[in-house]
Design a protein around this motif. Structure first.
Motif, PDB file in Angstrom:
ATOM      1  N   LEU A   1      16.303  18.186  39.050  1.00  0.00           N
ATOM      2  CA  LEU A   1      16.217  18.083  37.592  1.00  0.00           C
ATOM      3  C   LEU A   1      16.313  16.635  37.148  1.00  0.00           C
ATOM      4  O   LEU A   1      15.534  16.161  36.327  1.00  0.00           O
ATOM      5  CB  LEU A   1      17.360  18.882  36.962  1.00  0.00           C
ATOM      6  N   MET A   2      17.282  15.946  37.724  1.00  0.00           N
ATOM      7  CA  MET A   2      17.482  14.549  37.355  1.00  0.00           C
ATOM      8  C   MET A   2      16.260  13.711  37.735  1.00  0.00           C
ATOM      9  O   MET A   2      15.847  12.822  36.993  1.00  0.00           O
ATOM     10  CB  MET A   2      18.724  13.989  38.056  1.00  0.00           C
ATOM     11  N   ALA A   3      15.686  14.015  38.909  1.00  0.00           N
ATOM     12  CA  ALA A   3      14.517  13.249  39.348  1.00  0.00           C
ATOM     13  C   ALA A   3      13.362  13.454  38.390  1.00  0.00           C
ATOM     14  O   ALA A   3      12.658  12.502  38.032  1.00  0.00           O
ATOM     15  CB  ALA A   3      14.117  13.674  40.760  1.00  0.00           C
ATOM     16  N   GLU A   4      13.178  14.688  37.931  1.00  0.00           N
ATOM     17  CA  GLU A   4      12.064  14.934  37.019  1.00  0.00           C
ATOM     18  C   GLU A   4      12.322  14.306  35.648  1.00  0.00           C
ATOM     19  O   GLU A   4      11.409  13.814  35.006  1.00  0.00           O
ATOM     20  CB  GLU A   4      11.805  16.435  36.872  1.00  0.00           C
ATOM     21  N   LEU A   5      13.584  14.338  35.222  1.00  0.00           N
ATOM     22  CA  LEU A   5      13.895  13.664  33.952  1.00  0.00           C
ATOM     23  C   LEU A   5      13.644  12.167  34.091  1.00  0.00           C
ATOM     24  O   LEU A   5      13.132  11.521  33.181  1.00  0.00           O
ATOM     25  CB  LEU A   5      15.356  13.926  33.563  1.00  0.00           C
ATOM     26  N   THR A   6      13.992  11.623  35.256  1.00  0.00           N
ATOM     27  CA  THR A   6      13.739  10.205  35.491  1.00  0.00           C
ATOM     28  C   THR A   6      12.251   9.917  35.427  1.00  0.00           C
ATOM     29  O   THR A   6      11.814   8.934  34.820  1.00  0.00           O
ATOM     30  CB  THR A   6      14.275   9.799  36.882  1.00  0.00           C
ATOM     31  N   ARG A   7      11.468  10.787  36.064  1.00  0.00           N
ATOM     32  CA  ARG A   7      10.018  10.587  36.052  1.00  0.00           C
ATOM     33  C   ARG A   7       9.478  10.645  34.620  1.00  0.00           C
ATOM     34  O   ARG A   7       8.637   9.846  34.222  1.00  0.00           O
ATOM     35  CB  ARG A   7       9.369  11.682  36.905  1.00  0.00           C
ATOM     36  N   LEU A   8      10.012  11.589  33.867  1.00  0.00           N
ATOM     37  CA  LEU A   8       9.579  11.728  32.476  1.00  0.00           C
ATOM     38  C   LEU A   8       9.901  10.459  31.693  1.00  0.00           C
ATOM     39  O   LEU A   8       9.056   9.915  30.977  1.00  0.00           O
ATOM     40  CB  LEU A   8      10.314  12.932  31.871  1.00  0.00           C
ATOM     41  N   ALA A   9      11.123   9.968  31.859  1.00  0.00           N
ATOM     42  CA  ALA A   9      11.529   8.758  31.133  1.00  0.00           C
ATOM     43  C   ALA A   9      10.676   7.573  31.553  1.00  0.00           C
ATOM     44  O   ALA A   9      10.245   6.762  30.728  1.00  0.00           O
ATOM     45  CB  ALA A   9      13.002   8.467  31.397  1.00  0.00           C
ATOM     46  N   SER A  10      10.398   7.497  32.851  1.00  0.00           N
ATOM     47  CA  SER A  10       9.607   6.384  33.356  1.00  0.00           C
ATOM     48  C   SER A  10       8.187   6.430  32.811  1.00  0.00           C
ATOM     49  O   SER A  10       7.631   5.416  32.381  1.00  0.00           O
ATOM     50  CB  SER A  10       9.600   6.439  34.881  1.00  0.00           C
ATOM     51  N   HIS A  11       7.602   7.614  32.815  1.00  0.00           N
ATOM     52  CA  HIS A  11       6.234   7.736  32.308  1.00  0.00           C
ATOM     53  C   HIS A  11       6.178   7.465  30.808  1.00  0.00           C
ATOM     54  O   HIS A  11       5.188   6.951  30.302  1.00  0.00           O
ATOM     55  CB  HIS A  11       5.672   9.124  32.615  1.00  0.00           C
ATOM     56  N   GLN A  12       7.237   7.852  30.105  1.00  0.00           N
ATOM     57  CA  GLN A  12       7.239   7.576  28.673  1.00  0.00           C
ATOM     58  C   GLN A  12       7.279   6.085  28.414  1.00  0.00           C
ATOM     59  O   GLN A  12       6.556   5.573  27.564  1.00  0.00           O
ATOM     60  CB  GLN A  12       8.437   8.263  28.004  1.00  0.00           C
ATOM     61  N   LEU A  13       8.091   5.386  29.177  1.00  0.00           N
ATOM     62  CA  LEU A  13       8.137   3.932  29.016  1.00  0.00           C
ATOM     63  C   LEU A  13       6.774   3.333  29.349  1.00  0.00           C
ATOM     64  O   LEU A  13       6.271   2.461  28.650  1.00  0.00           O
ATOM     65  CB  LEU A  13       9.204   3.332  29.932  1.00  0.00           C
ATOM     66  N   TRP A  14       6.167   3.848  30.427  1.00  0.00           N
ATOM     67  CA  TRP A  14       4.841   3.351  30.808  1.00  0.00           C
ATOM     68  C   TRP A  14       3.841   3.577  29.685  1.00  0.00           C
ATOM     69  O   TRP A  14       3.049   2.704  29.353  1.00  0.00           O
ATOM     70  CB  TRP A  14       4.361   4.057  32.086  1.00  0.00           C
ATOM     71  N   TRP A  15       3.915   4.763  29.077  1.00  0.00           N
ATOM     72  CA  TRP A  15       2.954   5.065  28.008  1.00  0.00           C
ATOM     73  C   TRP A  15       3.125   4.100  26.838  1.00  0.00           C
ATOM     74  O   TRP A  15       2.151   3.567  26.308  1.00  0.00           O
ATOM     75  CB  TRP A  15       3.143   6.513  27.538  1.00  0.00           C
ATOM     76  N   GLY A  16       4.369   3.873  26.459  1.00  0.00           N
ATOM     77  CA  GLY A  16       4.622   2.948  25.368  1.00  0.00           C
ATOM     78  C   GLY A  16       4.139   1.556  25.691  1.00  0.00           C
ATOM     79  O   GLY A  16       3.484   0.906  24.877  1.00  0.00           O
ATOM     80  N   SER A  17       4.411   1.106  26.910  1.00  0.00           N
ATOM     81  CA  SER A  17       4.039  -0.272  27.220  1.00  0.00           C
ATOM     82  C   SER A  17       2.536  -0.392  27.442  1.00  0.00           C
ATOM     83  O   SER A  17       1.979  -1.471  27.266  1.00  0.00           O
ATOM     84  CB  SER A  17       4.812  -0.779  28.425  1.00  0.00           C
ATOM     85  N   THR A  18       1.870   0.701  27.809  1.00  0.00           N
ATOM     86  CA  THR A  18       0.407   0.647  27.882  1.00  0.00           C
ATOM     87  C   THR A  18      -0.170   0.360  26.509  1.00  0.00           C
ATOM     88  O   THR A  18      -1.033  -0.503  26.350  1.00  0.00           O
ATOM     89  CB  THR A  18      -0.147   1.979  28.412  1.00  0.00           C
ATOM     90  N   GLY A  19       0.338   1.084  25.517  1.00  0.00           N
ATOM     91  CA  GLY A  19      -0.109   0.823  24.155  1.00  0.00           C
ATOM     92  C   GLY A  19       0.153  -0.615  23.763  1.00  0.00           C
ATOM     93  O   GLY A  19      -0.697  -1.296  23.210  1.00  0.00           O
ATOM     94  N   LEU A  20       1.327  -1.072  24.114  1.00  0.00           N
ATOM     95  CA  LEU A  20       1.723  -2.438  23.778  1.00  0.00           C
ATOM     96  C   LEU A  20       0.776  -3.446  24.425  1.00  0.00           C
ATOM     97  O   LEU A  20       0.362  -4.421  23.807  1.00  0.00           O
ATOM     98  CB  LEU A  20       3.147  -2.665  24.260  1.00  0.00           C
ATOM     99  N   ASP A  21       0.440  -3.204  25.688  1.00  0.00           N
ATOM    100  CA  ASP A  21      -0.451  -4.126  26.389  1.00  0.00           C
ATOM    101  C   ASP A  21      -1.835  -4.144  25.763  1.00  0.00           C
ATOM    102  O   ASP A  21      -2.544  -5.143  25.814  1.00  0.00           O
ATOM    103  CB  ASP A  21      -0.581  -3.721  27.863  1.00  0.00           C
ATOM    104  N   MET A  22      -2.222  -3.026  25.189  1.00  0.00           N
ATOM    105  CA  MET A  22      -3.544  -2.953  24.573  1.00  0.00           C
ATOM    106  C   MET A  22      -3.520  -3.502  23.152  1.00  0.00           C
ATOM    107  O   MET A  22      -4.523  -3.458  22.459  1.00  0.00           O
ATOM    108  CB  MET A  22      -4.003  -1.494  24.505  1.00  0.00           C
ATOM    109  N   GLY A  23      -2.359  -3.910  22.681  1.00  0.00           N
ATOM    110  CA  GLY A  23      -2.274  -4.473  21.348  1.00  0.00           C
ATOM    111  C   GLY A  23      -1.854  -3.479  20.285  1.00  0.00           C
ATOM    112  O   GLY A  23      -1.787  -3.825  19.126  1.00  0.00           O
ATOM    113  N   ALA A  24      -1.603  -2.237  20.678  1.00  0.00           N
ATOM    114  CA  ALA A  24      -1.120  -1.249  19.714  1.00  0.00           C
ATOM    115  C   ALA A  24       0.393  -1.163  19.856  1.00  0.00           C
ATOM    116  O   ALA A  24       0.890  -0.708  20.875  1.00  0.00           O
ATOM    117  CB  ALA A  24      -1.758   0.109  19.960  1.00  0.00           C
TER     118      ALA A  24
END
Lengths: 375, 352, 159
Positions: free
Chosen positions: A110-133
């Protein structure tokens, strides 16, 4: 020293010039140093320089006991800290041939999947940021904050949780854990359409990522890519499916595979993986077995002479732990095969011929964590 | 009131010096006005961005953070303006002032209300478009003189971008100039007394408005066209090496330009200070007339400003080749065709 | 279902003894026959090891082991190839021509163990500074001494 450095600089002709991206640069997400040879805006050559955050974790582990070195690995891929710890615990348990209680297995998963979720969420946010959004970042952090609060309640810390110990987990879960996880899943399911509205469906975002940073299946295999990067090129490589560990053998989920191999495919694979992680969490959260959360392991761990290996799927790919034991209470040699280090190799073939803007998109889609490369 | 001030100045300084003192006073008023507007728009931008991102934005300095912008300016004033060792010092120091001066100059022919206009020249619109394109020289100077490859890349991008998008913006403006038959700002506003051009000019005017909105956002170097300072690619583009007050100049110029573009758009398409009238709704029209013209003007300006801010916080950034493709392959041809349609519409008198 | 990798290896490399490393089958190949063995490992239809998962070394003074962890994405089997080197002659042919991933992996091993990969086009210290003394993951490496010397020679030591 001067001479050494001179010899490392890419030679350029009159039409071309060299810029250094990093070690301090907004889109490298850490201290990655890339030397680019540019022809106007076009990337002609690229060379990574590493070591700015090299801490010698492998060397340090050789002088730490088995119980101590686990916590160093939180500092490799700090967004998958729990999964790194899990890998180390699994390899030690393999050496000791201890069976972990069912409850601990489920909690770890459970913890590993929550970690993955948190990590992917951060990635998603920073992808937007890198694209200028800029705005997506805050939408991503809304749910991520909930996950981190769940971690904080149960483990006492938010990022480097140090929750795994050989034989199980450090503490039992917080009484509120189940309720909060359910609330998180409910809210995230309601909100995930915003992710599509903000980035996925945006024509500018699509034109920035579709067909950009193409990685063929052959290249991905030859470069030993793993995780979402490889799966977006059509390779089935999910360790959770192929070599299930902990509680992954009792949950059903899909391995997300795309065949396009471009930045948009990698983006979609990660987005779908978030949904699959939620599936896994939903299957486990109601069925946490009762019982012990940890088996007793004696104070000083000594692994029998020999070699041990364990791989896990972190948020970025396959983490392999190679452990050589000489029978003492410290590992003789430990090697971490980290996903980011091999994924870094794909950066050059992907970005040659592209523009500087493409490089940023490619780096965002590779989702490199620099401390995991340097170790 | 203006006459009274003129009389007083004449009494004090004599007929020879009074006009010059008057010019200086007007200049000071403009600068104050510009700075106040820029501060307002910085505050607006931060608050709107914050609300779009589920934050509160500045809250600590003053009530609801209203004084945040002043605090920032104060901080920037105290900060040392660094100059890179290898920089071309003269150009490096001139650039920010040039950019800011150009922004100030563009204010001259803007009509805030029927009586409040500094200089009603007969080629007002031409003046604004030409003077605002001088700004790119300042940006190029800043990029070149910084002796930094990121700055240079940013400046080059900015040069290519502004020169390209000027064409589309110019053609969009030309459509309205043609319909109204006047180049002067007050003439264009007067021609909208019976209806704003965006309504009167129907299809060609609406297309021209959309082109103008896109092209002027690009000319402002703002997201999604902020390639010149693309933070994630070029750290900060042409103003990477600037700090302190010199950086503040660029910052101020950006927000001033935002105002100018909004004002120009308002003047051309949204009727300037003209109130909103709907045919045959006499009571409504009468009520609308009660609202003072400068409120109408600034109301429209703030709506356009909101649009520009909205763009920035919603869209990802384009890539440089996509940016140029958008201009040369889509906006410019559409603008040209639209100009012809506009000419036909005007010629046939199909303006309502 | 393809035949187990052990049988295939026995058939293709009859002269080698099959051992195991952790849970994987392992073979030991001498340095001189490494390239020809890699050729067979990558191209033989029963093996097709197209992925180099990991390349690392273990210092078992006075000898060093270089480990190649191979995986076949077509058959799904895995193999560890081990090559022993003597401390006095740390040279091994580069396998970049078989697996592109080796380009980075070999740099890391060179940096950490001082094993020279002949044929690698861009052999440089990946993590450590260019003028760093010694190879950190060797058992003979004295970490604090080397670091002290480095800091002293660069006037970085703060007293």
């Amino acid at each position: 020293m001067e001479q050494h450095i001179e010899s490392h600089i890419i030679q350029s002709s009159d039409d071309e010039f060299i810029i250094n991206v990093g070690p301090q640069h907004p889109s490298t997400h850490g201290v990655l140093h890339l030397q680019l040879k540019l022809d106007g805006e076009k990337i002609v050559d690229l060379r990574p320089f590493l070591g700015y955050i090299h801490r010698g974790i492998e060397k340090m582990s050789e002088s730490l006991t088995y119980k101590q070195f686990i916590y160093l690995t939180s500092r490799m891929d700090y967004l998958s800290a729990h999964i790194n710890n899990q890998a180390c615990c699994l390899v030690i348990e393999k050496g000791l041939q201890t069976e972990v209680p069912e409850r601990a297995k489920v909690i770890r998963t459970l913890m590993a999947e929550l970690t993955r979720l948190a990590s992917h969420q951060l990635w998603w946010g920073s992808t937007g940021l890198d694209m200028g959004a800029v705005s997506p970042f805050f939408y991503a952090f809304r749910e991520r904050e909930m996950i981190l609060e769940i971690f904080e309640e149960t483990c006492g810390s938010r990022l480097t949780m140090n929750y795994c110990v050989p034989g199980g987990v450090m503490n039992d879960i917080h009484p509120d854990f189940v309720r909060k996880v359910k609330q998180l899943i409910k809210q995230f399911r309601e909100n995930i359409h915003e992710y599509d509205e903000l980035l996925t469906g945006n024509p500018i975002f699509q034109s920035r990522t579709q067909g950009i940073g193409y990685l063929s299946k052959e290249d991905a295999i030859a470069l030993s890519c793993s995780g979402p990067v490889a799966r977006a090129s059509g390779i089935s490589c999910d360790v959770r499916k192929k070599n299930p560990y902990d509680a992954y053998d009792r949950v059903s989920f899909d391995e997300i595979i795309a065949t396009e191999g471009d930045c948009f495919a990698r983006y979609r694979v990660r987005l779908e993986e978030m949904k699959q992680s939620m599936n896994i969490i939903e299957q486990l959260i109601d069925n946490i077995p009762t019982g012990e959360y940890r088996t007793k392991i004696k104070g000083i761990i000594k692994l029998p002479v020999g070699e041990y290996y364990q791989r896990v799927e972190t948020a970025r790919g396959e983490l392999g732990v190679y452990l050589v034991s000489d029978g003492s209470n410290k590992p003789y040699r430990i090697k971490f095969r980290t996903p980011n280090f091999s994924n870094l190799g794909a950066l050059k073939p992907m970005s040659l011929g592209g523009k500087i803007g493409d490089l940023v998109a490619i780096m965002a889609s590779l989702d490199l964590i620099i401390p995991d490369i340097d170790r | 009131m203006i006459h009274w001030i003129g009389q007083k100045l004449n009494d004090i300084f004599g007929p020879l010096w009074a006009p010059y003192v008057g010019y200086i006073l007007v200049g000071l008023v403009i600068i104050t006005l510009v700075v106040v507007m820029a501060v307002i728009s910085i505050y607006l931008e931060r608050k709107i961005a914050a609300f779009m991102q589920m934050r509160l934005g500045p809250m600590r300095v003053g009530k609801w953070g209203t004084l945040q912008a002043f605090a920032d300016v104060f901080k920037l004033m105290l900060k040392e303006s660094l100059t890179p060792a290898q920089a071309d010092k003269q150009l490096f120091h001139i650039a920010p002032y040039l950019v800011l001066t150009v922004s100030f100059l563009a204010f001259a022919p803007i009509a805030f209300s029927p009586t409040l206009q500094l200089w009603d020249m007969n080629i007002g619109v031409l003046y604004i478009t030409s003077i605002s394109s001088v700004g790119v020289i300042g940006i190029l100077m800043a990029g070149w003189s910084s002796n930094n490859k990121y700055s240079l890349l940013g400046a080059m991008r900015s040069g290519a971008q502004i020169v390209s998008y000027e064409l589309s913006a110019g053609i969009a403006i030309l459509t309205i100039v043609m319909m109204s038959g006047s180049l002067s700002v007050s003439g264009i506003i007067q021609s909208q007394a019976d209806g704003w051009w965006i309504f009167k000019g129907h299809i060609p005017a609406i297309i021209a408005f959309v082109i103008f909105a896109i092209a002027s956002t690009a000319e402002l170097n703002r997201a999604p066209f902020d390639l010149a300072e693309a933070e994630q690619e070029l750290t900060a583009g042409f103003h990477t090496e600037y700090s302190g007050m010199q950086f503040a100049m660029f910052f101020l110029a950006e927000y001033t330009n935002m105002f100018i573009v909004s004002m120009l758009g308002t003047t051309l398409f949204l009727g300037g200070w003209m109130p909103l009238h709907i045919a045959n709704w006499e009571t409504f029209n009468h009520l609308m007339d009660k609202i003072p013209p400068f409120l109408w003007f600034f109301g429209k300006v703030f709506i356009s400003l909101f649009m520009i801010i909205w763009f920035r916080w919603t869209f990802p950034r384009l890539r440089i080749d996509q940016l140029l493709k958008l201009e040369w392959k889509y906006l410019l041809p559409i603008g040209m065709v639209n100009l012809v349609i506009g000419a036909i519409v005007t010629w046939l008198g199909w303006i309502f | 279902m393809s035949q187990p990798v052990e049988e295939a290896i026995k058939k293709i490399f009859p002269e080698l003894t099959l051992t195991s490393w952790a849970q994987f089958p392992a073979i030991e190949i001498s340095r001189d026959s490494l390239l020809s063995a890699c050729e067979k490992l990558t191209t033989h239809p029963d093996l097709r090891f197209d992925m180099l998962v990991c390349l690392t070394a273990v210092d078992r003074t006075p000898r060093l082991e270089v480990l190649y962890h191979l995986r076949s994405t077509t058959h799904g089997h895995e193999l560890i190839v081990k090559t022993e080197l003597d401390e006095s002659q740390l040279e091994i042919p580069s396998v970049v021509s078989f697996w592109k991933a080796a380009e980075l992996f070999e740099l890391e091993v060179y940096d950490m163990f001082g094993i020279t990969f002949t044929g690698h086009s861009d052999l440089r210290r990946l993590f450590m500074p260019d003028d760093w003394d010694g190879y950190p993951l060797r058992k003979s490496y004295k970490a604090s001494e080397v670091a002290d010397n480095y800091l002293k020679s660069h006037q970085l030591l703060i007293n």
